[in-house]
Design a protein around this motif. Structure first.
Motif, PDB file in Angstrom:
ATOM      1  N   PRO B  52       0.828  -1.208   0.000  1.00 22.76           N
ATOM      2  CA  PRO B  52       0.000   0.000   0.000  1.00 22.76           C
ATOM      3  C   PRO B  52       0.865   1.263   0.000  1.00 22.76           C
ATOM      4  N   SER B  53       0.239   2.404  -0.340  1.00 23.62           N
ATOM      5  CA  SER B  53       1.039   3.627  -0.374  1.00 23.62           C
ATOM      6  C   SER B  53       1.454   3.985   1.051  1.00 23.62           C
ATOM      7  N   GLY B  54       2.670   4.488   1.161  1.00 25.39           N
ATOM      8  CA  GLY B  54       3.196   4.814   2.476  1.00 25.39           C
ATOM      9  C   GLY B  54       3.847   3.635   3.163  1.00 25.39           C
ATOM     10  N   SER B  55       4.002   2.501   2.415  1.00 28.79           N
ATOM     11  CA  SER B  55       4.579   1.330   3.056  1.00 28.79           C
ATOM     12  C   SER B  55       6.105   1.362   3.044  1.00 28.79           C
ATOM     13  N   GLY B  56       6.683   2.348   2.336  1.00 26.88           N
ATOM     14  CA  GLY B  56       8.139   2.486   2.341  1.00 26.88           C
ATOM     15  C   GLY B  56       8.818   1.848   1.149  1.00 26.88           C
ATOM     16  N   LYS B  57       8.023   1.346   0.161  1.00 28.83           N
ATOM     17  CA  LYS B  57       8.652   0.619  -0.950  1.00 28.83           C
ATOM     18  C   LYS B  57       9.485   1.544  -1.839  1.00 28.83           C
ATOM     19  N   SER B  58       8.952   2.760  -2.112  1.00 30.22           N
ATOM     20  CA  SER B  58       9.730   3.703  -2.921  1.00 30.22           C
ATOM     21  C   SER B  58      10.977   4.149  -2.172  1.00 30.22           C
ATOM     22  N   THR B  59      10.806   4.417  -0.879  1.00 29.32           N
ATOM     23  CA  THR B  59      11.943   4.844  -0.071  1.00 29.32           C
ATOM     24  C   THR B  59      13.053   3.793  -0.128  1.00 29.32           C
ATOM     25  N   LEU B  60      12.652   2.520  -0.066  1.00 27.26           N
ATOM     26  CA  LEU B  60      13.645   1.456  -0.077  1.00 27.26           C
ATOM     27  C   LEU B  60      14.499   1.514  -1.341  1.00 27.26           C
ATOM     28  N   ILE B  61      13.851   1.608  -2.529  1.00 25.99           N
ATOM     29  CA  ILE B  61      14.706   1.551  -3.720  1.00 25.99           C
ATOM     30  C   ILE B  61      15.443   2.873  -3.914  1.00 25.99           C
ATOM     31  N   ARG B  62      14.880   3.975  -3.375  1.00 26.18           N
ATOM     32  CA  ARG B  62      15.619   5.241  -3.475  1.00 26.18           C
ATOM     33  C   ARG B  62      16.851   5.241  -2.574  1.00 26.18           C
ATOM     34  N   CYS B  63      16.824   4.404  -1.519  1.00 20.54           N
ATOM     35  CA  CYS B  63      18.017   4.285  -0.677  1.00 20.54           C
ATOM     36  C   CYS B  63      19.148   3.595  -1.444  1.00 20.54           C
ATOM     37  N   ILE B  64      18.778   2.730  -2.401  1.00 26.49           N
ATOM     38  CA  ILE B  64      19.804   1.929  -3.075  1.00 26.49           C
ATOM     39  C   ILE B  64      20.731   2.797  -3.916  1.00 26.49           C
ATOM     40  N   ASN B  65      20.232   3.903  -4.514  1.00 32.73           N
ATOM     41  CA  ASN B  65      21.222   4.790  -5.148  1.00 32.73           C
ATOM     42  C   ASN B  65      21.353   6.112  -4.385  1.00 32.73           C
ATOM     43  N   ARG B  66      21.035   6.024  -3.111  1.00 35.02           N
ATOM     44  CA  ARG B  66      21.272   7.104  -2.158  1.00 35.02           C
ATOM     45  C   ARG B  66      20.610   8.421  -2.523  1.00 35.02           C
ATOM     46  N   LEU B  67      19.411   8.338  -3.141  1.00 32.67           N
ATOM     47  CA  LEU B  67      18.615   9.553  -3.227  1.00 32.67           C
ATOM     48  C   LEU B  67      18.044   9.839  -1.841  1.00 32.67           C
ATOM     49  N   GLU B  68      17.974   8.780  -1.024  1.00 31.34           N
ATOM     50  CA  GLU B  68      17.618   8.949   0.379  1.00 31.34           C
ATOM     51  C   GLU B  68      18.776   8.427   1.219  1.00 31.34           C
ATOM     52  N   VAL B  69      19.007   9.041   2.360  1.00 29.40           N
ATOM     53  CA  VAL B  69      20.083   8.629   3.245  1.00 29.40           C
ATOM     54  C   VAL B  69      19.489   7.811   4.392  1.00 29.40           C
ATOM     55  N   HIS B  70      20.099   6.618   4.650  1.00 27.26           N
ATOM     56  CA  HIS B  70      19.583   5.802   5.758  1.00 27.26           C
ATOM     57  C   HIS B  70      20.397   6.071   7.008  1.00 27.26           C
ATOM     58  N   GLN B  71      19.792   5.750   8.156  1.00 27.12           N
ATOM     59  CA  GLN B  71      20.483   6.036   9.416  1.00 27.12           C
ATOM     60  C   GLN B  71      21.142   4.798  10.039  1.00 27.12           C
ATOM     61  N   GLU B  72      20.573   3.620   9.817  1.00 26.05           N
ATOM     62  CA  GLU B  72      21.141   2.418  10.431  1.00 26.05           C
ATOM     63  C   GLU B  72      21.203   1.304   9.396  1.00 26.05           C
ATOM     64  N   GLY B  73      22.116   0.365   9.625  1.00 30.70           N
ATOM     65  CA  GLY B  73      22.224  -0.769   8.723  1.00 30.70           C
ATOM     66  C   GLY B  73      23.154  -0.463   7.564  1.00 30.70           C
ATOM     67  N   SER B  74      23.265  -1.406   6.639  1.00 31.78           N
ATOM     68  CA  SER B  74      24.190  -1.165   5.530  1.00 31.78           C
ATOM     69  C   SER B  74      23.576  -1.591   4.203  1.00 31.78           C
ATOM     70  N   ILE B  75      24.010  -0.910   3.153  1.00 28.56           N
ATOM     71  CA  ILE B  75      23.628  -1.274   1.792  1.00 28.56           C
ATOM     72  C   ILE B  75      24.921  -1.451   1.016  1.00 28.56           C
ATOM     73  N   ILE B  76      25.103  -2.636   0.424  1.00 26.79           N
ATOM     74  CA  ILE B  76      26.302  -2.859  -0.368  1.00 26.79           C
ATOM     75  C   ILE B  76      25.880  -3.124  -1.803  1.00 26.79           C
ATOM     76  N   VAL B  77      26.338  -2.278  -2.719  1.00 29.17           N
ATOM     77  CA  VAL B  77      25.985  -2.436  -4.118  1.00 29.17           C
ATOM     78  C   VAL B  77      27.252  -2.809  -4.875  1.00 29.17           C
ATOM     79  N   ASP B  78      27.254  -4.014  -5.453  1.00 28.28           N
ATOM     80  CA  ASP B  78      28.373  -4.441  -6.269  1.00 28.28           C
ATOM     81  C   ASP B  78      29.692  -4.335  -5.503  1.00 28.28           C
ATOM     82  N   GLY B  79      29.654  -4.721  -4.235  1.00 28.27           N
ATOM     83  CA  GLY B  79      30.873  -4.747  -3.445  1.00 28.27           C
ATOM     84  C   GLY B  79      31.264  -3.430  -2.816  1.00 28.27           C
TER      85      GLY B  79
END
Lengths: 375, 259, 392
Positions: B52-79
């Motif tokens: 549903p809208s507001g579930s965070g799905k867009s935010t999640l993929i926007r974190c992957i190329n850092r259009l959004e900045v996350h505060q905890e945890g890690s994202i590793i793209v291609d090493g």
């Protein structure tokens, strides 16, 4: 679908890490986000440190306000001399005539108060019948203004326009400018969008002529040439001459503001009213203009702000508006040398009005914007 | 896809995931948008994310190329781990293509210039070479004849296909789609989905946020359902649609498949 | 068979024609009667309206005329007019250059993500655009510069620039040898043309191979290097006149007397507040999506500003800024308050009072400003047309 379903378990919300919220995070993000950011912040703090404390000392902490002559200020040169403004306040606000006739001073106070009573409800969103209020402000109020301030009726003594001055004159010039320029400007705007080529050409020429010329030239023209335009024997008051010049000048700018509104009206409105069998004037007065004027209010307010500031130019042709009044006061023998205070006071009064109006017009623009989007 | 658009290091065959997300948490101010997200994406995998809208799905993929900045945890793209390091971010962004809901084409550049901008300035290709790649990809998305028009002159569906071509011109290893069809009219949705299906068939790794369940059924290797900022359920499309485990998923599917 | 004829007064075409013709007649009649009353009124006062006074000697002194030599007792009225026009144009050009730089600087600060910088720019804009320009000119001139700038002997030194209560004194290049200077200018121009050819070739090369050369720096080095070398090789054909402190004030070099300096300063600050607002509007007109798209294809910050933000923002910024340039030019007429001798002060005021030729003098003043206005509209239309062709 299968039966063995599990319940959705919501992970409870957590507070964000402490370093990402609160005022500390805000400061880090907005003031020290990067190296350049930090340098900019430090430079600004240094700049403020250099200039703000001395200014506050001068303007407030060390300032003089007591007494009624220059001896207090001369004794304490480290502070601003607001005594000067206090003593001359009547002149600065109401001009020489009313300052020297204290028994008449209720007259400008009355018109200012009445203006305030009419304008404040106009600015408040929830006021009913705004249209009528505005109509009163633009038609009945000017009549009351002339009757009370100029006098000559109901036993009110006639005041000498040559001795009008201060904020009262500034206000009178600007207000007359907007009230008289509005109908003229509407006609010109309609003319500029007319289907008759000669009407269109004449309107364009008129509008562009006044817009291309600086106001000071127009005021010179009004004060030097206006008497020449009429057969000898016709005499104009100096204030009236300035008012005529200002009105002609302002009508061109009002016309452009109204034209903006007219352009924004959907063509369908005109076509629909044509389909109802309305003639040009009915169509214009009942359908198109009311909508166009509503849209163009912010731009009209903006032209009014410009006019309000520009009325100060009448000081060059010898009228004693707020600016000239404070300049004269700070050059009089009594207060010679306190220029800065005089200019700052006049500037502050102008600023209050202009800033207030521009904030209002911005608010209105945003509101119109959201209204149109939600339609 | 042809050799020019194939992933750069297509020789290496190790099956290490191309994206690894570990214990990701993100807040907007005090609002907890993403909660303990764990996700790994393998090469050539196609993942559809819905919710549903507001579930965070867009935010999640926007974190992957850092259009959004996350505060905890890690994202590793291609090493490479996503941190504040600008160099890493730009490297990752040029390897990860993104397609937006509202196209976001550059209105002052022609369609072809939109496509060649990044190859010329980021990949330092010659203009001639970039033009060749651009035309090739515009042909792929079937609008080579529009190359010299401006975005404002195209229909929504055409614009979105240009946006896909623009992202592909960088020869990305992963493509992210953020609700690519939700701003489009029905007949245009079809043409964009067809383009995406062709892209999927060419072996591209894709993460797609969408409500197009037909597309998910046809293309996805895995469907992820998100709600309240967390991953509720993930499964292959067959099981996801026919045999959802969570009651929340069932509710969502019943609502979305109703009409 | 008879066609039903429309009564003449109900035929819309005829009606509109009648309205227009009578309106035109009315306007011309009004203008003509105004003109003839004015001429006869002037004659009653002993002034015959004619341009004969152009060649009369102006009986007053014009203190500042850097482009035309003024000699009391020799200079004619028409020359005074041109001095006024040139002084107006001088302060307009100086103001436009300074206001553009300051306005863009403040506008960029306004959109900065540094909170304090952005709020400072906001206060700057709201302070200076909401007070009358005339007040600001007088404030800076009378209350600040005249009161606080030091006398010539204690001038504030800024390199070869000196600021004191008489004004700003700048170094000025002077031609010492006409022919050699001419040759030197030729060499400089040739180098610049060469740089353009080089840039064009570098661009072609870039498009073919993708290899870019720092054209700008190379050209800069070439122009300065060749300029310096040839300057000395030709034996310094140009000299620089540096202002020197005389008995009462600085002599030589460029002079901006205090009224001009104050006017320039006030016009710059006032206009820059409006330009800054245009710049802010231009930058914030770019949607967040544009910036995200630019970032998502991997453009660096500088590339994003240059390739995505600036080209779009400038389309919004340039038209209203050109209008501000016209406003600045018109506003320079307020110089009369501080005594700088531009066209309104020296022509529409002093010359008018001296000769009484109100009709011609006011008409010429207005025509001058109308020309500026027409030029501005022309430039604006050209710009809009060019932008329209390039899409959107």
């Amino acid at each position: 679908m299968s039966e063995n379903s599990t319940n959705f378990i919501k992970i409870p919300d957590r507070e964000p890490p402490i370093n990402s919220i609160g005022w500390l995070a805000w400061i880090r993000h907005n003031l020290f986000g990067s190296t350049t950011n930090t340098i900019i912040t430090v430079l600004f703090f240094y700049f403020f440190y250099l200039y703000i404390p001395p200014f506050v000392d001068w303007a407030i902490l060390n300032a003089n306000i007591s007494g009624s002559d220059r001896s207090v200020c001369d004794a304490n040169k480290a502070g601003a001399c607001w005594t000067f403004i206090k003593v001359r306040l009547d002149q600065l606000l109401f001009g020489l005539y009313f300052a020297t006739n204290p028994e008449e001073i209720w007259r400008p106070i009355f018109v200012f108060a009445l203006f305030g009573m009419l304008v404040v409800p106009l600015v408040i969103d929830s006021t009913p019948h705004k249209k009528w209020l505005l109509m009163i402000l633009l038609t009945i109020y000017p009549v009351i203004f002339i009757a009370v301030v100029y006098g000559g009726v109901f036993g009110i003594p006639v005041s000498d326009t040559g001795q009008w001055g201060g904020l009262l004159l500034t206000f009178a010039l600007a207000f007359v400018g907007i009230v008289l320029a509005l109908p003229l400007g509407i006609l010109l705007a309609l003319g500029r969008r007319s289907e008759m080529p000669i009407v269109r050409a004449l309107s364009i020429t008129y509008i562009e002529f006044w817009r291309g010329t600086p106001l000071i030239t127009i005021l010179f023209m009004a004060s030097v040439m206006l008497p020449l335009f009429f057969p000898s024997g016709v005499e104009f008051d100096k204030v009236v001459r300035a008012m005529i010049g200002i009105t002609l000048f302002q009508s061109a700018y009002t016309a452009e503001a109204v034209r903006g509104g007219l352009q924004a009206i959907d063509k369908g409105q005109n076509e629909a009213s044509m389909a109802l069998g309305m003639g040009y004037w009915r169509r214009t007065m009942l359908i198109v203009l009311p909508q166009a004027l509503k849209i163009s209010i912010p731009s009209i307010v903006n032209t009014f702000i410009a006019l309000f500031k520009d009325t100060s130019l009448v000081s060059i042709i010898g009228l004693l508006d707020l600016l000239k009044m404070s300049q004269n006061a700070s050059r009089s023998l009594d207060w010679n040398g306190y220029d800065i205070e005089g200019y700052l006071f006049a500037g502050f009064v102008f600023w209050i009005f202009c800033f207030g109006m521009s904030s209002y017009s911005q608010k209105l623009e945003q509101k119109l914007d959201t209204d149109r989007r939600s339609e | 896809m042809t050799s020019t658009t194939a992933p750069k290091n297509s020789i290496d065959t190790d099956n290490a995931p191309i994206i690894t997300i570990d214990k990701l948490n993100k807040w907007y101010g005090k609002f907890h948008v993403l909660k303990d997200i764990d996700l790994s994406v393998n090469k050539t995998e196609k993942i559809v994310i819905c919710g549903p809208s507001g579930s965070g799905k867009s935010t999640l993929i926007r974190c992957i190329n850092r259009l959004e900045v996350h505060q905890e945890g890690s994202i590793i793209v291609d090493g490479t781990e996503l941190t504040d390091d600008v160099k890493h971010i730009n490297e990752i962004r040029s390897d990860v293509g993104m397609v937006f809901q509202h196209f976001n084409l550059f209105p002052h550049l022609t369609v072809l210039e939109n496509c060649t901008l990044a190859p010329i300035w980021v990949r330092k290709k010659s203009k001639i070479e970039a033009d060749e790649i651009g035309m090739e990809l515009l042909t792929k998305v079937r609008i080579p004849d529009q190359a010299h028009k401006y975005p404002g002159q195209l229909s929504g569906g055409q614009q979105q296909r240009v946006a896909i071509a623009r992202a592909l011109c960088m020869q990305p290893r992963v493509m992210l789609f953020d609700e690519p069809t939700s701003a489009l009219d029905p007949e245009m949705i079809k043409e964009v989905l067809e383009t995406m299906i062709e892209l999927a068939e060419s072996g591209m790794t894709m993460l797609v946020v969408t409500h197009e369940m037909g597309f998910a059924n046809k293309v996805a290797d895995r469907v992820i359902f998100m709600d309240e900022g967390q991953i509720v359920e993930q499964n292959d499309p067959g099981n996801f649609f026919n045999n959802p485990k969570s009651d929340r998923t069932k509710l969502f599917l019943s609502q979305i498949l109703e009409h | 068979m008879k066609k039903t004829s429309i009564p003449l007064h109900r035929n819309p075409k005829l009606r509109s024609l009648a309205v227009q013709v009578s309106l035109l007649f009315l306007v011309f009649y009004a203008l003509f009667s105004l003109y003839s009353t004015t001429v006869s009124n002037l004659e009653d006062r002993g002034i015959k309206t004619s341009i004969g006074f152009f060649d009369e000697i102006a009986p007053f002194k014009v203190g500042y005329s850097p482009f035309l030599d003024f000699k009391l007792g020799e200079t004619t009225y028409i020359e005074v007019f041109f001095i006024g026009v040139m002084n107006t144009l001088l302060v307009a050009i100086l103001g436009i250059i300074a206001a553009t730089f300051l306005g863009f600087f403040i506008g960029i600060l306004r959109t900065s993500n540094n909170w304090i910088a952005s709020k400072f720019a906001l206060v700057f804009v709201e302070t200076f655009r909401n007070m009358p320009l005339l007040l600001q000119i007088m404030f800076w001139n009378f209350a600040i510069f005249l009161a606080f700038l030091p006398p010539p002997k204690k001038s504030i030194e800024m390199g070869l620039f000196y600021l004191n209560s008489r004004g700003l004194h700048t170094p000025l290049p002077v031609i010492e040898d006409n022919i050699l200077s001419f040759i030197w200018f030729g060499i400089i121009i040739a180098t610049i043309i060469g740089a353009f050819i080089f840039a064009k070739r570098a661009k072609n090369n870039f498009e073919r191979t993708g290899k870019s050369v720092p054209v700008f720096y190379y050209s800069l080095i070439a122009i300065f290097g060749i300029g310096f070398l040839s300057f000395f090789a030709l034996g310094k054909p140009l000299g620089v006149e540096i202002p020197v402190l005389g008995k009462f004030n600085f002599k030589g070099g460029g002079q901006l007397p205090l009224p001009l300096f104050s006017l320039w300063f006030a016009l710059t600050v006032y206009t820059s507040a409006f330009i800054a607002e245009n710049v802010r509007a231009g930058i914030s007109s770019i949607s967040k999506g544009q910036i995200e798209a630019a970032r998502s294809i991997g453009l660096s910050r500088a590339q994003m500003v240059r390739m995505v933000i600036l080209p779009q923002a400038l389309r919004v910024v340039i038209p209203p800024t050109i209008s501000q340039y016209l406003n600045l030019t018109k506003n320079s007429s307020l110089a009369i308050a501080v005594g700088f001798e531009e066209v309104v002060a020296v022509w529409a005021n002093i010359s008018l009072n001296q000769t009484g030729q109100a009709l011609i003098i006011i008409a010429m003043t207005i025509i001058f400003y109308e020309c500026c206005s027409l030029l501005t509209s022309f430039i604006l239309n050209m710009y809009n047309k060019r932008v329209q062709i390039a899409g959107r």
